[in-house]
Scaffold this motif. Sequence first.
Motif, PDB file in Angstrom:
ATOM      1  N   CYS A 239      -3.599  -2.665   7.268  1.00  0.00           N
ATOM      2  CA  CYS A 239      -3.427  -2.032   5.953  1.00  0.00           C
ATOM      3  C   CYS A 239      -4.786  -1.879   5.265  1.00  0.00           C
ATOM      4  CB  CYS A 239      -2.495  -2.891   5.111  1.00  0.00           C
ATOM      5  SG  CYS A 239      -2.402  -2.400   3.386  1.00  0.00           S
ATOM      6  N   THR A 240      -4.963  -0.790   4.531  1.00  0.00           N
ATOM      7  CA  THR A 240      -6.236  -0.573   3.836  1.00  0.00           C
ATOM      8  C   THR A 240      -6.501  -1.672   2.801  1.00  0.00           C
ATOM      9  OG1 THR A 240      -5.125   0.929   2.291  1.00  0.00           O
ATOM     10  CG2 THR A 240      -6.267   1.934   4.154  1.00  0.00           C
ATOM     11  N   PHE A 241      -5.451  -2.149   2.134  1.00  0.00           N
ATOM     12  CA  PHE A 241      -5.615  -3.250   1.182  1.00  0.00           C
ATOM     13  C   PHE A 241      -6.086  -4.511   1.902  1.00  0.00           C
ATOM     14  CE2 PHE A 241      -4.023  -6.996  -1.052  1.00  0.00           C
ATOM     15  CZ  PHE A 241      -4.543  -6.800  -2.316  1.00  0.00           C
ATOM     16  N   VAL A 242      -5.464  -4.809   3.023  1.00  0.00           N
ATOM     17  CA  VAL A 242      -5.824  -6.003   3.790  1.00  0.00           C
ATOM     18  C   VAL A 242      -7.236  -5.865   4.364  1.00  0.00           C
ATOM     19  CG1 VAL A 242      -5.178  -7.461   5.742  1.00  0.00           C
ATOM     20  CG2 VAL A 242      -3.410  -6.488   4.286  1.00  0.00           C
TER      21      VAL A 242
ATOM     22  N   CYS B 211       0.796  -1.228   0.000  1.00  0.00           N
ATOM     23  CA  CYS B 211       0.000   0.000   0.000  1.00  0.00           C
ATOM     24  C   CYS B 211       0.829   1.280   0.000  1.00  0.00           C
ATOM     25  CB  CYS B 211      -0.933   0.013   1.212  1.00  0.00           C
ATOM     26  SG  CYS B 211      -0.069   0.189   2.798  1.00  0.00           S
ATOM     27  N   ASN B 212       2.080   1.193   0.411  1.00  0.00           N
ATOM     28  CA  ASN B 212       2.961   2.366   0.535  1.00  0.00           C
ATOM     29  C   ASN B 212       2.346   3.472   1.390  1.00  0.00           C
ATOM     30  OD1 ASN B 212       5.221   1.474  -1.012  1.00  0.00           O
ATOM     31  ND2 ASN B 212       3.991   1.770  -2.843  1.00  0.00           N
ATOM     32  N   GLN B 213       1.521   3.099   2.375  1.00  0.00           N
ATOM     33  CA  GLN B 213       0.841   4.084   3.211  1.00  0.00           C
ATOM     34  C   GLN B 213       1.298   4.066   4.660  1.00  0.00           C
ATOM     35  OE1 GLN B 213      -3.321   3.313   2.709  1.00  0.00           O
ATOM     36  NE2 GLN B 213      -3.353   4.115   0.631  1.00  0.00           N
ATOM     37  N   GLY B 214       1.978   3.038   5.076  1.00  0.00           N
ATOM     38  CA  GLY B 214       2.408   2.962   6.462  1.00  0.00           C
ATOM     39  C   GLY B 214       3.612   2.057   6.604  1.00  0.00           C
ATOM     40  N   PRO B 215       4.265   2.114   7.751  1.00  0.00           N
ATOM     41  CA  PRO B 215       5.427   1.245   7.960  1.00  0.00           C
ATOM     42  C   PRO B 215       5.009  -0.225   7.966  1.00  0.00           C
ATOM     43  CG  PRO B 215       4.853   2.385   9.982  1.00  0.00           C
ATOM     44  CD  PRO B 215       3.965   2.932   8.911  1.00  0.00           C
ATOM     45  N   GLU B 216       5.853  -1.046   7.370  1.00  0.00           N
ATOM     46  CA  GLU B 216       5.513  -2.463   7.300  1.00  0.00           C
ATOM     47  C   GLU B 216       5.881  -3.164   8.597  1.00  0.00           C
ATOM     48  OE1 GLU B 216       5.920  -6.464   4.621  1.00  0.00           O
ATOM     49  OE2 GLU B 216       7.656  -5.163   4.795  1.00  0.00           O
ATOM     50  N   THR B 217       4.893  -3.247   9.458  1.00  0.00           N
ATOM     51  CA  THR B 217       4.990  -4.049  10.673  1.00  0.00           C
ATOM     52  C   THR B 217       4.137  -5.291  10.443  1.00  0.00           C
ATOM     53  OG1 THR B 217       3.084  -2.945  11.648  1.00  0.00           O
ATOM     54  CG2 THR B 217       5.274  -1.995  12.138  1.00  0.00           C
ATOM     55  N   ILE B 218       4.247  -6.240  11.315  1.00  0.00           N
ATOM     56  CA  ILE B 218       3.446  -7.458  11.166  1.00  0.00           C
ATOM     57  C   ILE B 218       1.963  -7.132  11.260  1.00  0.00           C
ATOM     58  CG2 ILE B 218       2.903  -9.699  12.214  1.00  0.00           C
ATOM     59  CD1 ILE B 218       5.907  -9.859  13.022  1.00  0.00           C
ATOM     60  N   ILE B 219       1.573  -6.311  12.222  1.00  0.00           N
ATOM     61  CA  ILE B 219       0.157  -5.989  12.392  1.00  0.00           C
ATOM     62  C   ILE B 219      -0.369  -5.189  11.201  1.00  0.00           C
ATOM     63  CG2 ILE B 219       0.508  -3.905  13.782  1.00  0.00           C
ATOM     64  CD1 ILE B 219      -2.255  -6.474  14.394  1.00  0.00           C
ATOM     65  N   HIS B 220       0.447  -4.288  10.655  1.00  0.00           N
ATOM     66  CA  HIS B 220      -0.003  -3.532   9.481  1.00  0.00           C
ATOM     67  C   HIS B 220      -0.142  -4.469   8.289  1.00  0.00           C
ATOM     68  CE1 HIS B 220      -0.604   0.021   6.957  1.00  0.00           C
ATOM     69  NE2 HIS B 220       0.137  -0.608   6.052  1.00  0.00           N
ATOM     70  N   ASN B 221       0.807  -5.357   8.114  1.00  0.00           N
ATOM     71  CA  ASN B 221       0.828  -6.278   6.988  1.00  0.00           C
ATOM     72  C   ASN B 221      -0.364  -7.227   6.985  1.00  0.00           C
ATOM     73  OD1 ASN B 221       1.460  -8.567   5.318  1.00  0.00           O
ATOM     74  ND2 ASN B 221       3.584  -7.911   5.333  1.00  0.00           N
ATOM     75  N   LEU B 222      -0.747  -7.748   8.137  1.00  0.00           N
ATOM     76  CA  LEU B 222      -1.776  -8.789   8.191  1.00  0.00           C
ATOM     77  C   LEU B 222      -3.151  -8.313   8.643  1.00  0.00           C
ATOM     78  CD1 LEU B 222       0.342 -11.725   9.659  1.00  0.00           C
ATOM     79  CD2 LEU B 222      -0.172 -11.221   7.264  1.00  0.00           C
ATOM     80  N   VAL B 223      -3.243  -7.075   9.200  1.00  0.00           N
ATOM     81  CA  VAL B 223      -4.530  -6.644   9.745  1.00  0.00           C
ATOM     82  C   VAL B 223      -4.911  -5.219   9.358  1.00  0.00           C
ATOM     83  CG1 VAL B 223      -5.888  -6.310  11.859  1.00  0.00           C
ATOM     84  CG2 VAL B 223      -4.255  -8.187  11.725  1.00  0.00           C
TER      85      VAL B 223
END
Length: 159
Positions: A61-64, A47-59
């Motif tokens: 993120c706007t795409f997720v 998404c290039n919208q936030g830092p890639e943390t595990i929680i952002h990656n799997l929960v």
Amino acid sequence: MLFEEIVELKSPPKVKNLLWRAVSGCLPTNMKLRSKHVHVLTLFPQCNQGPETIIHNLVNCTFVQACWLKAEMAGVGTADGSLVGCLQSVFVRMNKEEVELIAVLCWKVWKVRNEVVWWKKGRSVEEVVLLARISLDQWQKAQVRSYFTYVSFQVNSEG
């Protein structure tokens, strides 16, 4: 307790492995790599919208989140900001089939993330959800066939 629930999931071993690694904080996200002095951008490549943390990656993120919505799992999220809290909530609130789909969808999101990183190949929300459903369905059908093949072999070899 959460690790036991992950192990008992009726899902492919690669899915359980991903969840285990995620809950343990061992996924090589950009933030994790940066903490190990690897020179990478910290943004989540999907998404290039936030830092890639595990929680952002799997929960988070706007795409997720769009994947969760498309899969009719819009309740996936966490109040405490942790993956452990999110998964504990999922295991308590949702039925077995929903939990299995959520687990496979997490794996598919991670796999798509890797496709973006390594091959610059993106996927749509619809593709991610469809591929997760197909993966889970095929794996479950293979387990039924494997069981009946085993039972058939046992019955025939005893006769």
